[in-house]
Design a protein around this motif. Structure first.
Motif, short mmCIF file in Angstrom:
data_model
loop_
_atom_site.label_atom_id
_atom_site.label_comp_id
_atom_site.label_asym_id
_atom_site.label_seq_id
_atom_site.Cartn_x
_atom_site.Cartn_y
_atom_site.Cartn_z
N ASN A 68 0.26 -1.14 0.44
CA ASN A 68 0.35 0.04 0.15
C ASN A 68 0.66 0.90 0.26
O ASN A 68 2.13 1.25 0.72
CB ASN A 68 -0.81 0.29 1.51
N GLY A 103 -5.78 8.79 -9.87
CA GLY A 103 -4.75 9.28 -9.05
C GLY A 103 -4.57 8.69 -7.46
O GLY A 103 -3.62 9.13 -6.75
N GLY A 105 -3.60 6.13 -5.43
CA GLY A 105 -2.95 5.76 -4.32
C GLY A 105 -1.45 6.69 -4.88
O GLY A 105 -1.10 7.06 -3.69
#
Ligand SMILES: C[C@@](CO)(OP(=O)(O)O)[C@H](O)COP(=O)(O)OP(=O)(O)OC[C@H]1O[C@@H](n2ccc(N)nc2=O)[C@H](O)[C@@H]1O
Ligand SMILES: Nc1ncnc2c1ncn2[C@@H]1O[C@H](COP(=O)(O)OP(=O)(O)O)[C@@H](O)[C@H]1O
Length: 287
Positions: A68, A103, A105
């Motif tokens: 992540n 966008g 992440g």
């Protein structure tokens, strides 16, 4: 100082995206106009003195915590500290679709860098945060800097821009698109002539294209169909490598009328384009 902070993690649109060449390492050189939306995820950071862990309260579905970008950004920043830091628990309210070209992440990574630089009192400047961000993804620097901009190189060379702050209908066709796959397509346009970028670009972005659009329309009929539908009402484009598309409207009410009439089964949202990131606006209010 409060040990908890909730900050926006906005979406971006690529109002246009030209592929102007290729670097020796295979990465594509772009000229793209980034604008933020007043819509996105929201992330809460709570310091946990006495517990040094950097952890997500709940995983993002489909993304292992170690991959992540929120965790990766927090760890990259922590490595820059010269002293022991309190841990942090991070909660994300996800609204942005993944693999949507919005966008999400990258924005999450930038919000994490900016928030923890503040909470951990590290005092890294904007250039240092943007440089750290670039290692996480090409779109992270523009979110760290928080001003609409023309991106060149892979998107990291930024020249501030002031496109009109119009309203957008953003639609998410029912497919997820892998950026790598689009950039490796043989039929992709890779030789759009480079434009000379004037500072404070205010031009009409709808005069320019998204060079990924033709390839994406061919590979994903859902995107093609949504673009055909939205184009009836004005200029409509793909953002990034998709899958999301957007149509531009001068007022909120004009955008909402089209949004209400969308074909059933399509998801998305209505949002305003903004040239200053909601992240930085909120942080300034809090300081
Ligand atoms: C296309 C853009 C436009 O804003 O956005 P998205 O559609 O992802 O939102 C970005 O440049 C996305 O940049 P970035 O975030 O680095 O893309 P990644 O998903 O890491 O890239 C996956 C792969 O695509 C290829 N790639 C990516 C960017 C680029 N300028 N040239 C490339 O050739 C590389 O093979 C890379 O390994
Ligand atoms: N916090 C995060 N939120 C969304 N995606 C993430 C996150 N961390 C890692 N990713 C990965 O990044 C990929 C691209 O996501 P995202 O940035 O939302 O899409 P795009 O680059 O198309 O705008 C996702 O498919 C996911 O595997």
């Amino acid at each position: 100082m409060s040990s908890s902070i909730t900050l926006p993690s906005p979406a971006k649109l690529n109002l246009f995206l030209h592929i102007v060449g290729r670097r020796p390492d295979g990465y594509h050189e772009l000229q793209t106009l980034f604008q933020f939306l007043d819509y996105g995820d929201e992330i809460t950071f709570t310091l946990t003195p006495g517990d040094a862990r950097i952890r997500l309260e709940e995983p993002v579905p489909g993304v292992p915590d170690n991959d992540n970008l929120i965790i990766r950004a927090a760890r990259a920043l922590a490595e820059r500290a010269s002293h022991a830091l309190p841990g942090v628990t991070i909660r994300i309210q996800k609204r942005l679709p993944m693999g949507g070209g919005l966008g999400g992440g990258s924005s999450n990574a930038a919000t994490t860098l900016v928030a923890l630089n503040h909470l951990w009192e590290l005092h890294l400047d904007e250039d240092e945060l943007a440089e750290l961000g670039l290692d996480l993804g090409a779109d992270v620097p523009v979110f760290v800097r928080g001003r609409s901009a023309i991106g060149e190189g892979v998107g990291e060379k930024l020249t501030p821009a002031n496109p009109p702050e119009d309203w957008f209908v953003v639609l998410k066709p029912d497919c997820e698109i892998n950026t790598r796959k689009i950039f490796s397509e043989e039929g992709l346009t890779r030789d759009t002539p480079k434009m000379k970028i004037a500072p404070a670009f205010e031009g009409d972005a709808s005069r320019y294209r998204n060079d990924c659009e033709d390839v994406v329309r061919k590979l994903y009929p859902e995107v093609n169909k949504s673009l055909e539908w939205l184009s009836q009402f004005g200029p409509a484009r793909l953002t990034g490598t998709g899958a999301c598309i957007f149509g531009r409207f001068p007022t909120e009410s004009a955008a909402r009328i089209i949004w209400e009439s969308k074909p059933s089964g399509i998801t998305g949202f209505v949002a305003k384009g903004v040239n200053h990131s909601p992240l930085h606006k909120k942080l300034t209010e809090l300081k």
